[in-house]
Design a protein around this motif. Structure first.
Motif, PDB file in Angstrom:
ATOM      1  N   ASP A   1       3.379  12.026   5.098  1.00 30.70           N
ATOM      2  CA  ASP A   1       1.926  11.932   5.263  1.00 30.70           C
ATOM      3  C   ASP A   1       1.358  10.679   4.601  1.00 30.70           C
ATOM      4  O   ASP A   1       0.480  10.015   5.149  1.00 30.70           O
ATOM      5  CB  ASP A   1       1.228  13.172   4.704  1.00 30.70           C
ATOM      6  CG  ASP A   1       1.456  14.410   5.565  1.00 30.70           C
ATOM      7  OD1 ASP A   1       1.869  14.262   6.731  1.00 30.70           O
ATOM      8  OD2 ASP A   1       1.219  15.522   5.057  1.00 30.70           O
ATOM      9  N   VAL A   2       1.858  10.356   3.419  1.00 28.67           N
ATOM     10  CA  VAL A   2       1.395   9.154   2.714  1.00 28.67           C
ATOM     11  C   VAL A   2       1.751   7.899   3.509  1.00 28.67           C
ATOM     12  O   VAL A   2       0.924   6.997   3.663  1.00 28.67           O
ATOM     13  CB  VAL A   2       1.992   9.089   1.285  1.00 28.67           C
ATOM     14  CG1 VAL A   2       1.790   7.713   0.668  1.00 28.67           C
ATOM     15  CG2 VAL A   2       1.386  10.163   0.413  1.00 28.67           C
ATOM     16  N   ILE A   3       2.956   7.842   4.027  1.00 29.73           N
ATOM     17  CA  ILE A   3       3.379   6.675   4.810  1.00 29.73           C
ATOM     18  C   ILE A   3       2.499   6.527   6.043  1.00 29.73           C
ATOM     19  O   ILE A   3       2.030   5.428   6.365  1.00 29.73           O
ATOM     20  CB  ILE A   3       4.872   6.770   5.190  1.00 29.73           C
ATOM     21  CG1 ILE A   3       5.736   6.665   3.934  1.00 29.73           C
ATOM     22  CG2 ILE A   3       5.242   5.681   6.200  1.00 29.73           C
ATOM     23  CD1 ILE A   3       7.188   7.021   4.143  1.00 29.73           C
ATOM     24  N   ILE A   4       2.257   7.629   6.743  1.00 30.55           N
ATOM     25  CA  ILE A   4       1.403   7.577   7.938  1.00 30.55           C
ATOM     26  C   ILE A   4       0.002   7.097   7.564  1.00 30.55           C
ATOM     27  O   ILE A   4      -0.559   6.217   8.218  1.00 30.55           O
ATOM     28  CB  ILE A   4       1.352   8.950   8.631  1.00 30.55           C
ATOM     29  CG1 ILE A   4       2.700   9.273   9.266  1.00 30.55           C
ATOM     30  CG2 ILE A   4       0.241   8.981   9.676  1.00 30.55           C
ATOM     31  CD1 ILE A   4       2.830  10.699   9.762  1.00 30.55           C
ATOM     32  N   LYS A   5      -0.555   7.659   6.502  1.00 28.76           N
ATOM     33  CA  LYS A   5      -1.910   7.292   6.081  1.00 28.76           C
ATOM     34  C   LYS A   5      -2.019   5.796   5.787  1.00 28.76           C
ATOM     35  O   LYS A   5      -2.992   5.152   6.165  1.00 28.76           O
ATOM     36  CB  LYS A   5      -2.307   8.095   4.851  1.00 28.76           C
ATOM     37  CG  LYS A   5      -3.665   7.757   4.304  1.00 28.76           C
ATOM     38  CD  LYS A   5      -3.961   8.581   3.055  1.00 28.76           C
ATOM     39  CE  LYS A   5      -5.191   8.041   2.378  1.00 28.76           C
ATOM     40  NZ  LYS A   5      -4.952   7.489   1.074  1.00 28.76           N
ATOM     41  N   GLU A   6      -1.032   5.244   5.109  1.00 25.56           N
ATOM     42  CA  GLU A   6      -1.097   3.842   4.694  1.00 25.56           C
ATOM     43  C   GLU A   6      -0.697   2.864   5.796  1.00 25.56           C
ATOM     44  O   GLU A   6      -1.187   1.738   5.828  1.00 25.56           O
ATOM     45  CB  GLU A   6      -0.213   3.611   3.467  1.00 25.56           C
ATOM     46  CG  GLU A   6      -0.670   4.349   2.230  1.00 25.56           C
ATOM     47  CD  GLU A   6      -2.044   3.919   1.738  1.00 25.56           C
ATOM     48  OE1 GLU A   6      -2.531   2.828   2.105  1.00 25.56           O
ATOM     49  OE2 GLU A   6      -2.652   4.693   0.975  1.00 25.56           O
TER      50      GLU A   6
ATOM     51  N   ALA B   1       0.832  -1.205   0.000  1.00 26.55           N
ATOM     52  CA  ALA B   1       0.000   0.000   0.000  1.00 26.55           C
ATOM     53  C   ALA B   1       0.867   1.257   0.000  1.00 26.55           C
ATOM     54  O   ALA B   1       0.573   2.227  -0.708  1.00 26.55           O
ATOM     55  CB  ALA B   1      -0.934  -0.005   1.206  1.00 26.55           C
ATOM     56  N   ILE B   2       1.943   1.248   0.782  1.00 31.53           N
ATOM     57  CA  ILE B   2       2.852   2.402   0.821  1.00 31.53           C
ATOM     58  C   ILE B   2       3.506   2.583  -0.540  1.00 31.53           C
ATOM     59  O   ILE B   2       3.531   3.687  -1.089  1.00 31.53           O
ATOM     60  CB  ILE B   2       3.906   2.226   1.935  1.00 31.53           C
ATOM     61  CG1 ILE B   2       3.243   2.293   3.314  1.00 31.53           C
ATOM     62  CG2 ILE B   2       5.004   3.277   1.801  1.00 31.53           C
ATOM     63  CD1 ILE B   2       4.148   1.868   4.453  1.00 31.53           C
TER      64      ILE B   2
END
Length: 112
Positions: free
Chosen positions: A75-80, A15-16
Motif C-alpha cells: 500500500d505504501v509503495i502504491i501510494k508513493e 519517497a518510497i
C-alpha cells in the motif's frame, strides 16, 4: 516471509524509501534497470535518423518482509509511486522459504 519486488520511476525512489523507513524498514536492494511494458515506447528523431526507444529507465526495489507486513508495504509503495499514468510500475510478491544472516548465522524472521 515474502519478497516484494517493484519496478518504479527512479524519481519515486526517495519517497518510497522514506515512507517505508518511517516504520522501521532498513534494508532494501536497488537496481537500475531498463524495461518495457504497457508504455510501448516512443519514436524520436536524432540527427535526421528516426529512432524507436522501446526501453525506459526504471528502478527495481527488492525487500523481504514478514507476512503480516506485506499489505502495508504494498500500500505504501502504491501510494508513493502512483501517478495514474501508464508506466507507473509493477509490484510482485513471492514466498521466501528461509533467510540466514551470513555474519551471525541467525535464521528466519530475525534475520530480516
Amino acid at each position: 516471509m515474502k519478497k516484494i519486488e517493484c519496478i518504479v520511476h527512479p524519481s519515486k525512489l526517495e519517497a518510497i524509501r522514506d515512507s517505508i523507513g518511517q516504520f522501521g524498514f532498513k534494508g532494501m536492494t536497488l537496481t537500475n534497470v531498463l524495461g518495457c511494458g504497457l508504455q510501448k515506447g516512443r519514436t524520436e528523431i536524432y540527427r535526421g535518423y528516426t529512432i524507436t526507444n522501446n526501453f525506459f529507465i526504471k528502478t527495481k526495489i527488492e525487500l523481504v518482509v514478514r507476512n503480516e507486513l506485506v499489505d502495508y508495504v504494498v500500500d505504501v509503495i502504491i501510494k508513493e509511486a502512483q501517478t495514474g499514468e501508464i508506466g507507473d510500475g509493477i509490484i510482485f510478491v513471492s514466498d521466501i522459504e528461509s533467510a540466514v544472516r551470513i555474519c551471525s548465522g541467525v535464521c528466519g524472521n530475525i534475520a530480516i
